[in-house]
Design a protein around this motif. Sequence first.
Motif, short mmCIF file in Angstrom:
data_model
loop_
_atom_site.label_atom_id
_atom_site.label_comp_id
_atom_site.label_asym_id
_atom_site.label_seq_id
_atom_site.Cartn_x
_atom_site.Cartn_y
_atom_site.Cartn_z
N MET A 53 -21.41 -30.66 -70.84
CA MET A 53 -20.45 -31.25 -71.47
C MET A 53 -19.13 -30.39 -71.98
N ASN A 54 -19.75 -29.30 -72.40
CA ASN A 54 -18.62 -28.34 -72.60
C ASN A 54 -17.68 -27.88 -71.69
N GLU A 55 -18.29 -27.79 -70.43
CA GLU A 55 -17.66 -27.30 -69.10
C GLU A 55 -16.70 -28.45 -68.80
N VAL A 56 -16.91 -29.71 -69.06
CA VAL A 56 -16.05 -30.83 -68.24
C VAL A 56 -15.29 -31.68 -69.14
N GLY A 57 -15.40 -31.47 -70.39
CA GLY A 57 -14.81 -32.12 -71.47
C GLY A 57 -14.83 -31.38 -72.74
N THR A 58 -14.84 -32.26 -73.85
CA THR A 58 -14.71 -31.78 -75.26
C THR A 58 -15.90 -32.59 -76.04
N THR A 59 -16.63 -31.89 -76.69
CA THR A 59 -17.67 -32.21 -77.49
C THR A 59 -17.33 -32.37 -79.12
N VAL A 60 -17.84 -33.32 -79.60
CA VAL A 60 -17.78 -33.57 -81.09
C VAL A 60 -19.01 -33.74 -81.71
N PHE A 61 -19.57 -32.89 -82.73
CA PHE A 61 -20.66 -32.87 -83.22
C PHE A 61 -20.57 -33.83 -84.76
N LEU A 62 -21.23 -34.83 -84.77
CA LEU A 62 -21.12 -35.55 -85.98
C LEU A 62 -22.45 -34.85 -86.91
N ASN A 63 -21.85 -34.12 -87.83
CA ASN A 63 -22.91 -33.55 -88.46
C ASN A 63 -23.15 -34.11 -90.19
N VAL A 64 -24.13 -34.98 -89.84
CA VAL A 64 -24.54 -36.08 -90.92
C VAL A 64 -25.72 -35.42 -91.86
#
Length: 166
Positions: A91-102
């Motif tokens: 995912m980091n290679e092909v795009g942007t990842t956003v971690f929802l840290n709940v």
Amino acid sequence: MKIFIIGMPASGKTTLGRKLADRLAVPFIDLDEAVERKEGRSIPQLFEQEGEPYFRQAEASVLREVAGNTPDFVMATGGGAPCFYDGISFMNEVGTTVFLNVPVTELLTRLNQEGATSRPLFFGTANLEDSVKRLRHDRMKFYEQATYRVTDPDEEKIFAVLNIRR
């Protein structure tokens, strides 16, 4: 633009992912739904009939297929997608990842409201809090590799971290 929303079960990936996709005017993809369509069975059925290893392989395959065939999207991944078959690296290679840290307390509230038993990883769990804490602990090493981490996420925090204006 390919944005992958990652995080624990009940962290709000689908809800916030839909809002982000609307704001960006790109397709929204729920990875679990895509797996169910491809397999012709629900996630609980896949776990029950084939087991978690089969599900994880199917999930990784669909993740790569969708990402390879769709130029722009926001995807709500399954909570485990970053943790298996080099998912977070892909995912980091092909795009942007956003971690929802709940926080765990909020996850527990949400899981209890929706019925944690609807989630295969929590079937037959004697102590939901211990299970959530353990799962979160095990997955953090993957989640922390995300491009962006949003604590106590809401719509505006995600838009701000991605520098998206109204």
